[in-house]
Write a protein that holds these residues in place. Structure first.
Motif, PDB file in Angstrom:
ATOM      1  N   VAL A 426       0.926  -1.054  -0.006  1.00 32.55           N
ATOM      2  CA  VAL A 426       0.159  -0.050  -0.054  1.00 32.55           C
ATOM      3  C   VAL A 426       0.998   1.219  -0.035  1.00 32.55           C
ATOM      4  N   GLN A 427       0.796   2.178  -0.891  1.00 30.52           N
ATOM      5  CA  GLN A 427       1.625   3.297  -0.979  1.00 30.52           C
ATOM      6  C   GLN A 427       0.592   4.600  -0.708  1.00 30.52           C
ATOM      7  N   ALA A 428       1.318   5.788  -0.217  1.00 31.77           N
ATOM      8  CA  ALA A 428       1.044   7.069   0.045  1.00 31.77           C
ATOM      9  C   ALA A 428       2.057   7.836  -0.646  1.00 31.77           C
ATOM     10  N   PHE A 429       1.397   8.741  -1.512  1.00 33.37           N
ATOM     11  CA  PHE A 429       2.507   9.577  -2.370  1.00 33.37           C
ATOM     12  C   PHE A 429       2.045  11.032  -2.404  1.00 33.37           C
ATOM     13  N   VAL A 430       3.058  11.739  -2.539  1.00 36.52           N
ATOM     14  CA  VAL A 430       2.959  13.183  -2.884  1.00 36.52           C
ATOM     15  C   VAL A 430       4.080  13.379  -4.240  1.00 36.52           C
ATOM     16  N   ASN A 431       3.365  13.810  -5.387  1.00 40.63           N
ATOM     17  CA  ASN A 431       4.378  14.079  -6.476  1.00 40.63           C
ATOM     18  C   ASN A 431       3.768  15.442  -7.162  1.00 40.63           C
ATOM     19  N   ASN A 464       9.706  29.342  -9.847  1.00 43.06           N
ATOM     20  CA  ASN A 464       8.831  30.191  -9.325  1.00 43.06           C
ATOM     21  C   ASN A 464       7.496  29.695  -9.215  1.00 43.06           C
ATOM     22  N   GLY A 465       7.008  29.756  -7.811  1.00 41.75           N
ATOM     23  CA  GLY A 465       5.781  29.468  -7.484  1.00 41.75           C
ATOM     24  C   GLY A 465       6.009  27.707  -7.273  1.00 41.75           C
ATOM     25  N   LEU A 466       4.686  27.432  -6.750  1.00 42.02           N
ATOM     26  CA  LEU A 466       4.809  25.792  -6.467  1.00 42.02           C
ATOM     27  C   LEU A 466       4.643  25.050  -7.754  1.00 42.02           C
ATOM     28  N   PRO A 467       5.112  23.824  -7.706  1.00 43.65           N
ATOM     29  CA  PRO A 467       4.978  22.850  -8.965  1.00 43.65           C
ATOM     30  C   PRO A 467       3.634  22.384  -9.073  1.00 43.65           C
ATOM     31  N   SER A 468       3.232  21.889 -10.124  1.00 51.51           N
ATOM     32  CA  SER A 468       1.829  21.130 -10.069  1.00 51.51           C
ATOM     33  C   SER A 468       2.001  20.050  -9.433  1.00 51.51           C
ATOM     34  N   MET A 469       0.878  19.786  -8.409  1.00 48.50           N
ATOM     35  CA  MET A 469       1.087  18.629  -7.421  1.00 48.50           C
ATOM     36  C   MET A 469      -0.429  17.939  -7.217  1.00 48.50           C
ATOM     37  N   SER A 470       0.184  16.586  -6.758  1.00 49.45           N
ATOM     38  CA  SER A 470      -1.184  15.954  -6.455  1.00 49.45           C
ATOM     39  C   SER A 470      -0.625  14.972  -5.319  1.00 49.45           C
ATOM     40  N   ALA A 471      -1.429  14.282  -4.560  1.00 52.38           N
ATOM     41  CA  ALA A 471      -1.091  13.553  -3.569  1.00 52.38           C
ATOM     42  C   ALA A 471      -2.179  12.108  -3.576  1.00 52.38           C
ATOM     43  N   GLY A 472      -2.044  10.938  -2.715  1.00 51.44           N
ATOM     44  CA  GLY A 472      -3.053   9.923  -2.958  1.00 51.44           C
ATOM     45  C   GLY A 472      -2.307   8.907  -2.338  1.00 51.44           C
ATOM     46  N   VAL A 473      -3.248   7.775  -2.442  1.00 55.10           N
ATOM     47  CA  VAL A 473      -2.890   6.412  -2.066  1.00 55.10           C
ATOM     48  C   VAL A 473      -3.111   5.486  -2.912  1.00 55.10           C
ATOM     49  N   GLY A 474      -2.514   4.190  -2.944  1.00 51.46           N
ATOM     50  CA  GLY A 474      -2.890   3.302  -3.712  1.00 51.46           C
ATOM     51  C   GLY A 474      -2.326   1.834  -3.567  1.00 51.46           C
ATOM     52  N   LEU A 475      -2.601   0.772  -4.118  1.00 48.31           N
ATOM     53  CA  LEU A 475      -2.105  -0.428  -4.232  1.00 48.31           C
ATOM     54  C   LEU A 475      -1.126  -0.786  -5.412  1.00 48.31           C
ATOM     55  N   VAL A 476       0.041  -1.314  -4.721  1.00 49.28           N
ATOM     56  CA  VAL A 476       1.066  -1.412  -5.624  1.00 49.28           C
ATOM     57  C   VAL A 476       1.452  -3.003  -5.747  1.00 49.28           C
ATOM     58  N   SER A 489      -5.939   9.490  -6.534  1.00 53.83           N
ATOM     59  CA  SER A 489      -5.146  10.600  -6.572  1.00 53.83           C
ATOM     60  C   SER A 489      -6.244  12.058  -6.494  1.00 53.83           C
ATOM     61  N   LEU A 490      -5.540  12.995  -5.578  1.00 55.56           N
ATOM     62  CA  LEU A 490      -6.131  14.291  -5.504  1.00 55.56           C
ATOM     63  C   LEU A 490      -5.188  15.275  -5.910  1.00 55.56           C
ATOM     64  N   PRO A 491      -5.638  15.877  -7.009  1.00 54.93           N
ATOM     65  CA  PRO A 491      -4.773  16.954  -7.387  1.00 54.93           C
ATOM     66  C   PRO A 491      -4.860  18.400  -6.393  1.00 54.93           C
ATOM     67  N   LEU A 492      -3.541  18.689  -5.889  1.00 56.35           N
ATOM     68  CA  LEU A 492      -3.436  19.564  -4.941  1.00 56.35           C
ATOM     69  C   LEU A 492      -2.975  21.049  -5.742  1.00 56.35           C
ATOM     70  N   VAL A 493      -2.185  21.208  -6.773  1.00 59.21           N
ATOM     71  CA  VAL A 493      -1.670  22.578  -7.549  1.00 59.21           C
ATOM     72  C   VAL A 493      -2.281  22.142  -8.771  1.00 59.21           C
TER      73      VAL A 493
END
Length: 513
Positions: A426-431, A464-476, A489-493
């Motif tokens: 099970v993974q939790a990620f921010v990318n 310059n500013g935050l990158p486009s980002m998302s976070a989430g959980v999943g099965l690997v 996934s949930l887009p943040l930026v």
């Protein structure tokens, strides 16, 4: 009645057969245990004998290779000859002779044409031979060659796509570990692909190999409303050296941007048609991960440089391209668990830059084309965005960029009932990441000085500013062939025009951010 069998006799016969089967099983197990004990005793005696005589002088008078029916003597000679004492400037000790023999058999093994294990035996030469000396030994290397032809059909996974393939592999064609690999496939994005590659070691060295090949493929690029057709060939030189695995190659490709959709953007239509890319590439890869598709520890680095169209390379596209990729994984100990907990933290980073160059010996740099620019976004790099979802767009089309950077942080935890030994996590990620086109004024003519200024300002804009980002959980699932991910996934930026994707996203690839 005649011929009638007493039921009790049948029962006793059945029991007797069971007893006989048990007795035979016990006897077989006993014989196997005795043979194993005898073998271990012999091995122990041999080790003791070697340890007691490691410093004794030794002369390797001959090396005999057995079982190499289809392998050229000249090929084996390059590997075996250095073992002979006649080819050395100083005498062996027994330990040195065995170590050098092991090194030679390791080279034979790495050519991939012999089954494992390769056995070694040492014997004294015939004492009646007047040319022999008391220190002489003969070495025997026993080999078993692999089959020369392998034919396979099946399915395989690449980044963001799957395919069905047919593969014919010819091994040890001319007796010097040469191979010919013929492959045909039909895929979800790469509609058709045909490829042939001939590879051979240079000077019988498994760490120095040359390759020549050709391909023809047709790939749908729905994120940019077109199809790309490739035809061409390449030649490569690979070697193992300081810093990892090195590869230097040249490729010449005829490319067609075709099958343009009715609603395709002006940028895609402007780059439609034929182009020829003539380029040199150089890459260095150092992979120290314990399990590349699902690493628990170690690190990975890869750097790639490509030079196209400049000077004598010609073609009709010209650029310099550099890409860097790195990944590190560390295990996380859990209190109360003595062995490997299976919990790990993984961090990855990718970056790339494309530099416009003059074509041939001209002085005016050329703008990049859609089939050379970087694409970013999708389940194998920045999750939470669609394929090509980040970066410049023209209408609905992702037209790619010239500079990018992306990173990811992942926490992986084993499934409770399966444990760390199984390849499920099970993974939790921010990318996140950014993909930018070079800042070039439409009124200003492209020149070497304007390109340098544009590169500098575009690279500065990455921070310059935050990158486009998302976070989430999943099965690997780390399959031996590819890595499978099912993420929420949930887009943040999200920047204006970018194509984010909230919800479930399926990823399939061999190189995941």
């Amino acid at each position: 009645m005649a011929g009638q069998v007493d039921p009790e006799d049948g029962i006793f016969e059945t029991l007797r057969k069971r007893d006989d089967a048990k007795a035979l099983e016990e006897k077989t197990r006993s014989v196997n245990e005795r043979e194993r004990a005898l073998f271990e005793k012999q091995q122990k005696k041999l080790r003791q004998l070697i340890e007691a005589n490691t410093t004794l002088p030794c002369t390797v008078s001959s090396v005999h290779v057995l079982g190499a029916v289809n392998t050229r003597p000249g090929f084996l000679k390059r590997i075996i000859d250095p073992l002979l004492s006649a080819n050395r400037d100083r005498p062996y000790t027994l330990a040195e002779a065995l170590r050098e023999t092991q090194y030679a058999t390791d080279k034979l093994s790495r050519h991939g044409i012999f089954h494992e294990p390769i056995s070694i035996s040492v014997d004294r030469p015939d004492r009646t031979d007047p040319s022999s000396t008391p220190t002489d030994v003969d070495i025997y290397i026993s080999l078993r060659e692999k089959g020369r032809v392998a034919f396979r059909t099946g399915t395989e996974a690449g980044n963001t796509e799957g395919s069905a393939y047919t593969n014919l592999y010819l091994r040890n064609i001319f007796g010097g570990a040469e191979s010919l690999n013929l492959n045909a496939s039909l895929g979800t994005r790469t509609r058709t692909a045909y490829q042939a590659a001939f590879e051979a070691p240079i000077l019988a060295n498994p760490d120095l190999r040359g390759e020549i090949g050709g391909l023809a493929s047709s790939t749908q690029k729905l994120w940019a409303s077109h199809e790309e057709v490739l035809k061409g060939g390449w030649t490569k030189l690979r070697w193992l050296g300081r810093g990892g695995k090195h590869e230097l190659g040249y490729s010449g490709l005829w490319r067609q941007v075709t099958g343009v959709a009715e609603k395709a953007s002006p940028t895609v239509r402007g780059d439609a048609g034929d182009s020829v890319k003539s380029s040199i590439t150089y890459s260095v890869t150092n992979d120290q991960r314990d399990y590349p598709l699902l690493p628990q520890s170690g690190y990975f680095t890869r750097s790639t440089l490509e030079l196209a169209g400049w000077g004598p390379l010609q073609g009709d596209v010209a650029f310099g391209k550099a890409e860097l990729e790195g990944q590190g994984a560390v295990p996380i100990p859990i209190p109360g668990i003595k062995n490997n907990s299976g919990v790990s933290f993984t961090s990855s980073l990718r970056a790339g830059l494309m530099y416009p160059l003059p074509l041939g010996f001209d002085s005016k740099p050329q703008a990049s084309r859609i089939n050379d620019r970087f694409q970013l976004g999708g389940p194998t790099d920045v999750r939470g965005f669609r394929l090509g979802g980040l970066g410049p767009r023209d209408g609905a089309d992702a037209v790619g960029g010239d500079v990018y950077a992306a990173g990811s942080a992942n926490l992986l935890v084993p499934l409770p009932r399966l444990g760390p030994e199984k390849p499920f996590r099970v993974q939790a990620f921010v990318n996140g990441g950014r993909l930018l086109a070079l800042k070039q004024s439409e009124k200003e003519e492209m020149s070497s000085s304007s390109v340098r200024q544009s590169i500098s300002s575009t690279v500065a804009e990455l921070g310059n500013g935050l990158p486009s980002m998302s976070a989430g959980v999943g099965l690997v699932y780390g399959h031996p062939v590819a890595r499978f991910e099912l993420n929420f996934s949930l887009p943040l930026v999200v920047r204006k025009g970018e194509d984010a994707r909230k919800g479930l996203q399926f990823g399939l690839g061999i190189s995941m951010l």
